[in-house]
Design a protein around this motif. Structure first.
Motif, PDB file in Angstrom:
ATOM      1  N   GLU A 282       0.832  -1.208   0.000  1.00 46.11           N
ATOM      2  CA  GLU A 282       0.000   0.000   0.000  1.00 46.11           C
ATOM      3  C   GLU A 282       0.865   1.256   0.000  1.00 46.11           C
ATOM      4  OE1 GLU A 282      -3.261   0.280  -0.482  1.00 46.11           O
ATOM      5  OE2 GLU A 282      -3.266  -1.892  -0.759  1.00 46.11           O
ATOM      6  N   LYS A 283       1.984   1.203   0.705  1.00 46.18           N
ATOM      7  CA  LYS A 283       2.883   2.363   0.697  1.00 46.18           C
ATOM      8  C   LYS A 283       3.352   2.649  -0.730  1.00 46.18           C
ATOM      9  CE  LYS A 283       4.755   2.159   5.398  1.00 46.18           C
ATOM     10  NZ  LYS A 283       5.912   1.835   6.247  1.00 46.18           N
ATOM     11  N   ARG A 285       1.815   1.742  -3.570  1.00 50.60           N
ATOM     12  CA  ARG A 285       0.670   2.221  -4.367  1.00 50.60           C
ATOM     13  C   ARG A 285       0.430   3.709  -4.109  1.00 50.60           C
ATOM     14  NH1 ARG A 285      -4.616   0.122  -3.067  1.00 50.60           N
ATOM     15  NH2 ARG A 285      -5.330   1.013  -5.012  1.00 50.60           N
ATOM     16  N   LEU A 286       0.478   4.060  -2.824  1.00 49.54           N
ATOM     17  CA  LEU A 286       0.224   5.451  -2.446  1.00 49.54           C
ATOM     18  C   LEU A 286       1.302   6.374  -3.015  1.00 49.54           C
ATOM     19  CD1 LEU A 286      -1.356   7.544  -0.808  1.00 49.54           C
ATOM     20  CD2 LEU A 286      -0.033   6.872   1.206  1.00 49.54           C
ATOM     21  N   ALA A 287       2.564   5.930  -2.918  1.00 49.54           N
ATOM     22  CA  ALA A 287       3.668   6.762  -3.404  1.00 49.54           C
ATOM     23  C   ALA A 287       3.543   7.022  -4.898  1.00 49.54           C
ATOM     24  CB  ALA A 287       4.999   6.086  -3.085  1.00 49.54           C
TER      25      ALA A 287
ATOM     26  N   LEU B 201      -0.252   4.585   7.347  1.00 48.76           N
ATOM     27  CA  LEU B 201       0.490   3.362   6.993  1.00 48.76           C
ATOM     28  C   LEU B 201       1.785   3.234   7.794  1.00 48.76           C
ATOM     29  CD1 LEU B 201      -0.037   3.364   3.115  1.00 48.76           C
ATOM     30  CD2 LEU B 201      -0.911   1.669   4.754  1.00 48.76           C
ATOM     31  N   TYR B 210      -7.091   2.911   7.716  1.00 56.18           N
ATOM     32  CA  TYR B 210      -6.681   2.861   6.318  1.00 56.18           C
ATOM     33  C   TYR B 210      -7.462   1.789   5.574  1.00 56.18           C
ATOM     34  CZ  TYR B 210      -3.854   2.526   2.147  1.00 56.18           C
ATOM     35  OH  TYR B 210      -3.450   2.524   0.842  1.00 56.18           O
ATOM     36  N   VAL B 215      -6.894   4.691  -1.822  1.00 56.59           N
ATOM     37  CA  VAL B 215      -5.983   5.059  -2.912  1.00 56.59           C
ATOM     38  C   VAL B 215      -6.727   5.068  -4.254  1.00 56.59           C
ATOM     39  CG1 VAL B 215      -3.903   4.367  -4.196  1.00 56.59           C
ATOM     40  CG2 VAL B 215      -3.903   4.315  -1.695  1.00 56.59           C
TER      41      VAL B 215
END
Lengths: 289, 289
Positions: A282-283, A285-287, B201, B210, B215
């Protein structure tokens, strides 16, 4: 664990142990309404101690709420009973007011409507139960159906007599489904009630809280005590115990009920939920957004 | 009237005047998400100023509640909308948390169930309206039915297109029956949202907040802005105006929404109810008990 504040006395088993009504016959006249079990400080100390509970009780509340959002089924139900002016509203304002209102479900029960009566006395109670993760608070409750209903002969003795078992069955089932029940009787003396009713009649900002019917009920004090004795004795189960809160001192009452709630939450010990997703993925994807 | 705190700038017409969206086309990109209209102090000043609102806002809340208990029909409805992480929950915790939870009715709207959809999008909203004397707070609202419903094509354009008028009719009727409506869009930048999602996160105590779907929604930011522009423009009526709250600074957001609520309550100016009984006679009756 929060640091102890001035006045707070730690006791083995905590305050619940001290205020819990023992099994067997109940006689409220043996309880001092001005006592402050578990606390030996002043009024000011009591107010400071109450504020000091805020951070910890809010933290536990959020954990319980989080758990409920992620599949947990537990909840807490605080039942507040007591004679007029005993401070059910005050406990909510000053004690529950320390917590996030999003995690509270507060219900104030008035005289039941015909539509409610028709559905049986527990129907409206069940509508008001806290969902998972929530702290429910009842300002009056199903106990009115064995208190005023009994004192005022609103139903036959046969009907109110059966209700104690019905209440026990209901509460046992509720507890089995994850609701921790905390029943508090806010114990004031008749003299203290007179003082508080006088205060309502002396202050135009308090007139709205006064009802001439309060004096009528007051005159039935011994009958109400009998009804409370029966309710507390017959519905004092391990799943849903009764606590007597000496309530002539408002600051003690607020501190004590909030402390009972805090001890209950500590024992439930809700954990922050584990993630149901892949944190690293998820980190990334978010980035990328 | 409370004393002004450090940082608070009095302006003619108050904060409502400053944050209210003018009639006509809406372009949220022209609003600075980090601005602090009506406040020129620091973050710490902002937190102190927020705490400073507590006593007055609680007092007005109690007056409104008292009025509602004695026949008054007025209530307040605060609608909170905004992208994920914009702080709808934070406003409730820190702003509404200053008030007595007994006078609040808070509803958090999730995706509607099939049973709710079947009844039309306003049905569940109407179930959640504040009763007389109460302050209702919606965390998301009927506006989702012209926001996510439009962006995600959950209904046909024909259906969502008609909803703007339906919402205006509904809100106009609500206002006519005594509910003062305050609609706040909590305005954050996409960059601030990324920072806040990252924080969720990075912190195991925030994982539960979350959702991987966040996203996905984030990637539709421009579509959501279009939908917000339409919703705010088409439903910006005198009876139910929209306010844009710059929300990149949490402390400002909490102070601003609470101030809007305070100004609204001041204007309603609920009076303590006059007694519906004879005060002197009641004093005598009480003294005789």
């Amino acid at each position: 664990m929060a640091k102890q504040k001035k006045g707070e006395k730690a006791a083995a088993g905590g305050l619940r142990e001290q205020l819990r009504v023992p099994a067997g016959p109940v006689d409220l006249t043996t309880y001092d309404t001005r006592a402050t079990p578990g606390f030996d400080g002043s009024k000011d100390d009591g107010k400071v101690a109450l504020e000091g509970l805020g951070a910890e009780v809010s933290d536990w509340q959020e954990r319980l709420f989080a758990e409920g959002r992620k599949g947990g089924e537990r909840s807490v139900l605080l039942v507040l009973q007591g004679m007029d002016t005993s401070g059910k509203g005050g406990v909510i304002r000053h004690g529950a007011g320390l917590m996030d209102p999003q995690g509270l479900k507060i219900t104030s029960f008035k005289a039941p409507t015909p539509a409610e009566k028709r559905r049986g006395f527990l129907w409206r109670i069940k509508q008001a139960l806290p969902d998972e993760g929530m702290i429910g608070i009842f300002d009056r409750s199903h106990y009115e159906d064995v208190l005023i209903a009994r004192v005022r002969n609103l139903v036959t003795p046969n009907v109110w007599n059966r209700r104690y078992d019905q209440i026990n069955d209901f509460e046992t089932e509720l507890a089995a489904h994850g609701t921790t029940i905390l029943k508090c009787y806010l114990h004031i003396s008749p003299e203290e009630q007179r003082t508080r009713l006088e205060a309502r009649l002396d202050d135009p900002t308090k007139y709205w809280k006064y009802n001439p019917g309060d004096v009528d009920e007051r005159q039935l004090w011994p009958d109400y005590m009998d009804a409370y004795h029966a309710a507390i004795e017959r519905c004092n189960t391990p799943e849903a115990p009764w606590y007597v809160i000496p309530s002539d001192r408002k600051w003690y009452r607020n501190w004590a009920v909030t402390t009972l709630l805090l001890e209950t939450l500590r024992e439930l010990n809700p954990e922050w939920p584990v993630p149901d997703f892949d944190v690293e993925k998820e980190k990334k994807r978010l980035a990328a957004t």
